[in-house]
Design a protein around this motif. Sequence first.
Motif, PDB file in Angstrom:
ATOM      1  N   LYS A  35       0.829  -1.202   0.000  1.00  0.00           N
ATOM      2  CA  LYS A  35       0.000   0.000   0.000  1.00  0.00           C
ATOM      3  C   LYS A  35       0.864   1.253   0.000  1.00  0.00           C
ATOM      4  O   LYS A  35       0.562   2.225  -0.710  1.00  0.00           O
ATOM      5  CB  LYS A  35      -0.941   0.010   1.202  1.00  0.00           C
ATOM      6  CG  LYS A  35      -2.066  -0.986   1.096  1.00  0.00           C
ATOM      7  CD  LYS A  35      -2.999  -0.869   2.270  1.00  0.00           C
ATOM      8  CE  LYS A  35      -4.107  -1.902   2.180  1.00  0.00           C
ATOM      9  NZ  LYS A  35      -5.017  -1.826   3.303  1.00  0.00           N
ATOM     10  N   THR A  36       1.951   1.258   0.747  1.00  0.00           N
ATOM     11  CA  THR A  36       2.815   2.435   0.769  1.00  0.00           C
ATOM     12  C   THR A  36       3.564   2.589  -0.555  1.00  0.00           C
ATOM     13  O   THR A  36       3.781   3.702  -1.020  1.00  0.00           O
ATOM     14  CB  THR A  36       3.822   2.368   1.935  1.00  0.00           C
ATOM     15  OG1 THR A  36       4.583   1.174   1.831  1.00  0.00           O
ATOM     16  CG2 THR A  36       3.115   2.440   3.266  1.00  0.00           C
ATOM     17  N   LYS A  37       3.949   1.475  -1.172  1.00  0.00           N
ATOM     18  CA  LYS A  37       4.602   1.550  -2.481  1.00  0.00           C
ATOM     19  C   LYS A  37       3.625   2.080  -3.526  1.00  0.00           C
ATOM     20  O   LYS A  37       3.983   2.889  -4.384  1.00  0.00           O
ATOM     21  CB  LYS A  37       5.137   0.182  -2.916  1.00  0.00           C
ATOM     22  CG  LYS A  37       6.369  -0.253  -2.168  1.00  0.00           C
ATOM     23  CD  LYS A  37       6.866  -1.582  -2.695  1.00  0.00           C
ATOM     24  CE  LYS A  37       8.057  -2.075  -1.915  1.00  0.00           C
ATOM     25  NZ  LYS A  37       8.525  -3.385  -2.390  1.00  0.00           N
ATOM     26  N   LYS A  50       1.031   4.039  -2.983  1.00  0.00           N
ATOM     27  CA  LYS A  50       0.832   5.466  -2.713  1.00  0.00           C
ATOM     28  C   LYS A  50       2.021   6.280  -3.209  1.00  0.00           C
ATOM     29  O   LYS A  50       1.851   7.373  -3.746  1.00  0.00           O
ATOM     30  CB  LYS A  50       0.613   5.701  -1.217  1.00  0.00           C
ATOM     31  CG  LYS A  50      -0.725   5.224  -0.708  1.00  0.00           C
ATOM     32  CD  LYS A  50      -0.865   5.513   0.769  1.00  0.00           C
ATOM     33  CE  LYS A  50      -2.178   4.994   1.318  1.00  0.00           C
ATOM     34  NZ  LYS A  50      -2.316   5.251   2.746  1.00  0.00           N
ATOM     35  N   LEU A  51       3.204   5.750  -3.032  1.00  0.00           N
ATOM     36  CA  LEU A  51       4.413   6.430  -3.487  1.00  0.00           C
ATOM     37  C   LEU A  51       4.426   6.553  -5.021  1.00  0.00           C
ATOM     38  O   LEU A  51       4.738   7.615  -5.578  1.00  0.00           O
ATOM     39  CB  LEU A  51       5.659   5.685  -2.999  1.00  0.00           C
ATOM     40  CG  LEU A  51       7.007   6.298  -3.401  1.00  0.00           C
ATOM     41  CD1 LEU A  51       7.173   7.662  -2.741  1.00  0.00           C
ATOM     42  CD2 LEU A  51       8.146   5.374  -3.025  1.00  0.00           C
ATOM     43  N   ILE A  52       4.054   5.492  -5.698  1.00  0.00           N
ATOM     44  CA  ILE A  52       3.997   5.520  -7.175  1.00  0.00           C
ATOM     45  C   ILE A  52       2.952   6.523  -7.643  1.00  0.00           C
ATOM     46  O   ILE A  52       3.192   7.311  -8.568  1.00  0.00           O
ATOM     47  CB  ILE A  52       3.717   4.104  -7.725  1.00  0.00           C
ATOM     48  CG1 ILE A  52       4.932   3.202  -7.478  1.00  0.00           C
ATOM     49  CG2 ILE A  52       3.381   4.155  -9.207  1.00  0.00           C
ATOM     50  CD1 ILE A  52       4.691   1.748  -7.811  1.00  0.00           C
ATOM     51  N   ILE A  53       1.792   6.533  -7.007  1.00  0.00           N
ATOM     52  CA  ILE A  53       0.735   7.488  -7.358  1.00  0.00           C
ATOM     53  C   ILE A  53       1.230   8.914  -7.142  1.00  0.00           C
ATOM     54  O   ILE A  53       1.003   9.797  -7.970  1.00  0.00           O
ATOM     55  CB  ILE A  53      -0.541   7.216  -6.529  1.00  0.00           C
ATOM     56  CG1 ILE A  53      -1.143   5.863  -6.900  1.00  0.00           C
ATOM     57  CG2 ILE A  53      -1.563   8.326  -6.713  1.00  0.00           C
ATOM     58  CD1 ILE A  53      -1.701   5.793  -8.297  1.00  0.00           C
ATOM     59  N   ALA A  54       1.918   9.173  -6.064  1.00  0.00           N
ATOM     60  CA  ALA A  54       2.426  10.514  -5.767  1.00  0.00           C
ATOM     61  C   ALA A  54       3.460  10.944  -6.809  1.00  0.00           C
ATOM     62  O   ALA A  54       3.441  12.083  -7.290  1.00  0.00           O
ATOM     63  CB  ALA A  54       3.025  10.552  -4.361  1.00  0.00           C
ATOM     64  N   VAL A  55       4.359  10.035  -7.172  1.00  0.00           N
ATOM     65  CA  VAL A  55       5.391  10.365  -8.170  1.00  0.00           C
ATOM     66  C   VAL A  55       4.744  10.639  -9.527  1.00  0.00           C
ATOM     67  O   VAL A  55       5.095  11.598 -10.220  1.00  0.00           O
ATOM     68  CB  VAL A  55       6.443   9.231  -8.255  1.00  0.00           C
ATOM     69  CG1 VAL A  55       7.340   9.405  -9.457  1.00  0.00           C
ATOM     70  CG2 VAL A  55       7.258   9.177  -6.978  1.00  0.00           C
ATOM     71  N   VAL A  56       3.781   9.812  -9.930  1.00  0.00           N
ATOM     72  CA  VAL A  56       3.085  10.019 -11.205  1.00  0.00           C
ATOM     73  C   VAL A  56       2.310  11.333 -11.172  1.00  0.00           C
ATOM     74  O   VAL A  56       2.284  12.079 -12.154  1.00  0.00           O
ATOM     75  CB  VAL A  56       2.157   8.814 -11.517  1.00  0.00           C
ATOM     76  CG1 VAL A  56       1.230   9.121 -12.677  1.00  0.00           C
ATOM     77  CG2 VAL A  56       2.988   7.575 -11.805  1.00  0.00           C
ATOM     78  N   GLY A  57       1.685  11.664 -10.062  1.00  0.00           N
ATOM     79  CA  GLY A  57       0.957  12.928  -9.943  1.00  0.00           C
ATOM     80  C   GLY A  57       1.876  14.132 -10.076  1.00  0.00           C
ATOM     81  O   GLY A  57       1.568  15.096 -10.785  1.00  0.00           O
TER      82      GLY A  57
END
Length: 162
Positions: A17-19, A21-28
């Motif tokens: 889940k944290t990975k 969220k991290l991927i979503i944040a980087v893509v955003g």
Amino acid sequence: MADDQTDEGAAEGSAPKTKFKLIIAVVGVFAILCGGASYYFLFMRQKAEEKHAEAAAVPKPPVFVDVPEVLVNLSNLPGERVQYLKVKIALEVKDSPVVAQIQPSMPRLLDIFQTYLRELRIGDLQGSAGMFRLKEELTRRVNAAIQPNQVNAVLFKEIIVQ
């Protein structure tokens, strides 16, 4: 022991889940940066270039020098009828100080025009190609006569062949 298994499962379950969220944040963040760069290059850069173009100096309009009318007879073979050429010419120069430097050379320019035009035959003046060659040759001769000054073009105001 049962407590140890739940702690390991919780740790394994929270890691994906944290990975994610991290991927979503980087893509955003990447999407926001790309959108901002696109906006700048499509809209803001054009406005900056327009402002820069407006700030550039407005080119001065050219200045025209009228040359007195030239009337010459064209070269022909013996026995042919005499044909005359009447030409009104304007010289295009960059700015007005060049005009003051050309005016004292006007008798020389008239002599150059007359001697060259008297050697022409009627066939030399036929069509637009003949007129273009005549214009280019007169420009070249004028520039040679008034060096270091330059004439941008020789412009015909009137040409009559009779």
